[in-house]
Motif scaffolding. Structure first.
Motif, PDB file in Angstrom:
ATOM      1  N   TYR A   6       0.864  -1.101  -0.046  1.00  0.00           N
ATOM      2  CA  TYR A   6       0.046   0.046  -0.015  1.00  0.00           C
ATOM      3  C   TYR A   6       0.848   1.195   0.046  1.00  0.00           C
TER       4      TYR A   6
ATOM      5  N   GLN B   3      -1.076   2.368   8.167  1.00  0.00           N
ATOM      6  CA  GLN B   3      -1.722   3.598   7.296  1.00  0.00           C
ATOM      7  C   GLN B   3      -2.154   4.616   8.215  1.00  0.00           C
ATOM      8  N   ARG B   4      -3.220   4.311   9.019  1.00  0.00           N
ATOM      9  CA  ARG B   4      -3.614   5.041   9.932  1.00  0.00           C
ATOM     10  C   ARG B   4      -2.620   6.020  10.663  1.00  0.00           C
TER      11      ARG B   4
ATOM     12  N   GLU C  78      -2.186  -7.711   6.358  1.00  0.00           N
ATOM     13  CA  GLU C  78      -3.060  -6.676   5.991  1.00  0.00           C
ATOM     14  C   GLU C  78      -3.683  -5.880   7.102  1.00  0.00           C
TER      15      GLU C  78
ATOM     16  N   ARG D 266      -3.197  -1.752   7.233  1.00  0.00           N
ATOM     17  CA  ARG D 266      -4.263  -0.782   7.357  1.00  0.00           C
ATOM     18  C   ARG D 266      -3.973   0.140   8.819  1.00  0.00           C
TER      19      ARG D 266
ATOM     20  N   LEU E 271      -2.285   2.312   0.571  1.00  0.00           N
ATOM     21  CA  LEU E 271      -1.872   0.937   0.256  1.00  0.00           C
ATOM     22  C   LEU E 271      -1.559   0.357  -0.876  1.00  0.00           C
TER      23      LEU E 271
END
Length: 241
Positions: free
Chosen positions: A30, A58-59, A51, A55, A71
């Motif tokens: 990502y 990413q946050r 995964e 995520r 992502l």
């Protein structure tokens, strides 16, 4: 030993002093890209453990001012027939596959993957093997990169997986960014099973039924934020040529 592979990269617009757009690749890759800084988060994930961690990474990166995380996932190498026999869930439809040349768009990276006998899963290694053109030009040299992972059990490589992955970064001239013990008291938790180490965030998949705990997700969030901030500092104060 885990179901995901992830790569996270960060890229920055040299015309700005803010990290706007971050590209990440985790377990399935990502991207985190910014108008001024771009972070790439790439990952590979088979059973979604990486995964889920990606995520959260990413946050964390998105929590840094002027940073937007995206992502990416690395291509699968197993056939659909094999994946069906393994009862692997479908890949995330909202995460595109990454090509090696897209790494150039990032100023920093976060790579996520499951462990296989103490090293990154073959799918992620295949992606790195396809970056020979970038290696010849040392096009990624000087860019910061972090690593996160998933293993089956305690002996599955919670430190070794990251340690063996550093060779990929070294040959490209990338700067490995470990967490150290900056995550604080969460690094010393002894009352519950927790993945991760001073190398980065991690989780345990066990037989596949276990999911990342709240504490493991907190460390993943922290790592995304931490690497994004380091990338921003390096972009604002580049190394002398």
């Amino acid at each position: 030993y885990g179901s995901n592979k992830v790569v996270c990269s960060v890229s920055v617009d040299p015309s700005s002093t803010h990290l706007h757009y971050l590209k990440f690749a985790i377990a399935f890759p990502y991207f985190l890209r910014s108008l001024n800084y771009t972070t790439l988060d790439r990952y590979y994930s088979l059973y979604r453990h990486v995964e889920i961690m990606a995520r959260e990474v990413q946050r964390g990166a998105n929590s840094v001012q002027d940073v937007e995380a995206t992502l990416w996932q690395v291509p699968e190498t197993l056939s659909n027939t094999i994946l069906q026999k393994m009862n692997a869930p479908a890949k995330a439809a909202d995460v595109p596959e990454i090509r090696p040349e897209q790494l150039l768009e990032a100023d920093g990276f976060l790579f996520g993957f499951p462990s296989r006998f103490g090293v990154m899963a073959a799918q992620f290694k295949a992606f790195f093997d396809a970056t020979n053109d970038l290696w010849e030009r040392q096009a990624l040299a000087g860019k910061p990169a972090g690593i996160f992972w998933s293993t089956g059990f305690h002996g599955g490589g919670q430190e070794l997986t990251a340690l063996t992955a550093i060779t990929q970064l070294a040959h490209h001239g990338m700067i490995f960014v470990p967490l150290g013990y900056t995550f604080g008291s969460g690094m010393f938790e002894m009352n519950e099973v927790k993945g991760g180490s001073s190398y980065g965030a991690g989780t345990y998949a066990a037989d596949g039924s276990r999911e990342p705990t709240e504490l493991e997700l907190q460390q993943a969030f922290y790592q995304g934020k931490y690497v994004a901030e380091i990338t921003k500092k390096l972009k604002n104060k580049p190394l002398a040529s």
